[in-house]
Design an enzyme around this catalytic site. Structure first.
Site, PDB file in Angstrom:
ATOM      1  N   ASP A  13       0.823  -1.223   0.000  1.00  0.00           N
ATOM      2  CA  ASP A  13       0.000   0.000   0.000  1.00  0.00           C
ATOM      3  C   ASP A  13       0.853   1.268   0.000  1.00  0.00           C
ATOM      4  OD1 ASP A  13      -2.331  -1.702   0.388  1.00  0.00           O
ATOM      5  OD2 ASP A  13      -1.730  -1.821   2.484  1.00  0.00           O
ATOM      6  N   LYS A  16       2.474   2.337  -5.183  1.00  0.00           N
ATOM      7  CA  LYS A  16       3.218   1.922  -6.375  1.00  0.00           C
ATOM      8  C   LYS A  16       2.478   2.242  -7.663  1.00  0.00           C
ATOM      9  CE  LYS A  16       3.466  -2.180  -4.563  1.00  0.00           C
ATOM     10  NZ  LYS A  16       3.120  -1.840  -3.172  1.00  0.00           N
ATOM     11  N   HIS A  41      -3.533  -1.649  -6.930  1.00  0.00           N
ATOM     12  CA  HIS A  41      -2.805  -0.406  -7.164  1.00  0.00           C
ATOM     13  C   HIS A  41      -3.816   0.680  -7.496  1.00  0.00           C
ATOM     14  CE1 HIS A  41       1.279  -2.436  -8.321  1.00  0.00           C
ATOM     15  NE2 HIS A  41       0.893  -2.673  -7.094  1.00  0.00           N
ATOM     16  N   THR A  42      -3.875   1.709  -6.670  1.00  0.00           N
ATOM     17  CA  THR A  42      -4.830   2.794  -6.875  1.00  0.00           C
ATOM     18  C   THR A  42      -4.170   3.926  -7.649  1.00  0.00           C
ATOM     19  OG1 THR A  42      -5.926   2.229  -4.794  1.00  0.00           O
ATOM     20  CG2 THR A  42      -6.417   4.388  -5.732  1.00  0.00           C
ATOM     21  N   ARG A 143       3.715 -28.647  -7.689  1.00  0.00           N
ATOM     22  CA  ARG A 143       3.637 -29.129  -9.076  1.00  0.00           C
ATOM     23  C   ARG A 143       2.255 -29.681  -9.433  1.00  0.00           C
ATOM     24  NH1 ARG A 143       8.153 -30.975  -6.707  1.00  0.00           N
ATOM     25  NH2 ARG A 143       7.432 -33.135  -6.638  1.00  0.00           N
ATOM     26  N   GLN A 221       2.358  -5.550  -3.507  1.00  0.00           N
ATOM     27  CA  GLN A 221       2.568  -5.635  -2.046  1.00  0.00           C
ATOM     28  C   GLN A 221       3.884  -4.966  -1.647  1.00  0.00           C
ATOM     29  OE1 GLN A 221       1.948  -9.395  -3.188  1.00  0.00           O
ATOM     30  NE2 GLN A 221       0.179  -9.859  -1.965  1.00  0.00           N
TER      31      GLN A 221
END
Length: 423
Positions: A13, A16, A41-42, A143, A221
């Site tokens: 937060d 970015k 991402h705001t 896997r 993040q």
């Protein structure tokens, strides 16, 4: 050419999305290298607010190629909703968004498993967003995952096998659920995904570099949520650090150029987990209110506190940060005194390094600086910065050993001030 990396240095937060949007004019390609729709991402673009969960922030620049890398986990239903909203608002992306065939798919049962595992932990729960991120990465590492490329090859068989395996686990947990609506929306998302370019993104990124194109890698993040180096076990399920750009895109370590590290002028954290500088008083509430600190994906109120330079120095070291970017400076405009954690007190001993475990018994040691008591939101250049704010910047640079190249003084991309421009 080298790839530049942009990542968060705290608990996510940090802002970015806005910074990527500011930096993208300088790049030809923007690529996401890890994470999923658990982090948003705001961005504010032309007066409108957008929250991007899986799609790279370069999508608002019409001439940029955007890549979702192999390190990302993708939920087709949530991707469809996000992409359709962008296209409806005038941002076409089918020709400009490429998706790695090696990116793993979040299945409907992954989301159910996420909820079931959290419920089983009781008071020890981590506080996930419930988006199925952890179970998807678990299948990847064991896997058993289903990848984007599988949509084109034996998809029904691979999906059916994964679903059956998950249903067995849910049965053993005695967890009641209804998959009908989730699965219906998910299958619609799968059909929608088929309209996009599925690529071998490791070849694509390296070919762009060979052709002299500039690439910006966008992380989700923050460093303190990294699966290896974060405040374990209260972390995410992927590598959020700079090295994650190598494994999440197929880029060699010697191709990494600038590493932009983003941090807030204070600290926030959403969900459970240790937070040494957290404030439980009116000061913390004031930060939350002024900073509009509510999760862009979950809507959860973020915990707020003073800047933690012990953790921040650790993040700078782990990532090899070359340029710092400070966000939300304006949130502290009205504070008489600004505090910064410069050390921890653990078992009566003062330490200035980030220890193995910060889940309990960590007391912050603060330095205090005078507040600037000035409205920063209208400022256009660093020449307008008040003396006290410059002193804060200098203090941080001395502590962290890296220049603060960009300062954000508001949510709009125009409220971004570059420093050291004479260089």
């Amino acid at each position: 050419m080298k790839v530049d990396v942009l990542l968060g240095l705290q608990w996510g937060d940090e802002g970015k999305g806005k910074v990527v949007d500011v930096l993208t004019p300088k790049y030809d390609v923007v690529a996401r290298f890890q994470g999923g729709p658990n982090a948003g991402h705001t961005l504010e673009f032309e007066g409108q607010k957008y929250v991007l969960r899986s799609i790279p922030s370069g999508i608002f620049q019409g001439d940029k190629v955007n890549i979702i890398g192999n390190g990302v986990v993708l939920d087709p239903a949530l991707f469809k909703a996000e992409a359709e909203a962008l296209e409806a608002s005038g941002h076409p992306l089918k020709e400009r968004l490429h998706i790695s065939k090696k990116a793993h798919l979040i299945l409907p049962t992954h989301r159910i498993l996420d909820a079931a595992y959290e419920a089983a932990k009781g008071d020890a729960k981590v506080g996930t967003t419930g988006k199925g991120i952890g179970p998807t990465y678990t299948d990847k590492v064991s896997r058993n995952g289903v990848r984007v490329g599988d949509i084109l090859h034996n998809f029904e068989q691979k999906y059916g096998a994964a679903k059956a395996r998950h249903e067995q686990i849910l049965k053993s947990l005695n967890y009641e659920y209804d998959l009908t609506e989730l699965e219906k929306a998910w299958m619609e998302g799968i059909e929608y995904l088929k309209q996009f370019h599925f690529v071998d993104s490791e070849h694509e990124v390296n070919n762009y570099l060979k052709d002299g194109k500039s690439v910006l890698c966008e992380g989700a993040q923050g460093t303190m949520l990294d699966i290896d180096f974060g405040s374990y076990p209260f972390v995410t399920s992927s590598n959020t650090v700079c090295a994650g750009a190598c494994t999440g895109l197929g880029v060699a370590p010697n191709r990494i150029g600038e590493v932009f590290g983003i941090f807030k002028a204070y600290c926030t954290r959403v969900g459970a987990g240790p937070f040494p500088t957290e404030l439980f008083d009116e000061t913390g509430d004031k930060m939350c209110t002024l900073g509009h600190e509510f999760g862009s994906v979950t809507g959860r109120k973020r915990r707020c506190g003073w800047i933690d330079l012990v953790a921040l120095k650790y993040s700078v070291m782990i990532n090899g940060v070359t340029k710092l970017i400070m966000m939300k400076s304006d949130v502290l405009d009205t504070f008489d005194t600004i505090k910064a954690c410069v050390a921890y007190k653990v078992d009566g001993e003062e330490i200035d390094y980030f220890p193995y475990d910060i889940t309990e018994g960590v007391e912050p040691v603060y330095a205090e600086l005078p507040g600037w008591k000035t409205d920063m939101t209208k400022m256009q250049s660093e020449d307008e910065f008040p003396e006290e704010f410059n002193a804060y910047l200098t203090f941080l640079e001395e502590q962290l050993g890296v220049e603060i190249k960009i300062v954000s003084v508001g949510p709009d991309r125009a409220q971004t001030i570059e420093r050291y421009t004479e260089e």
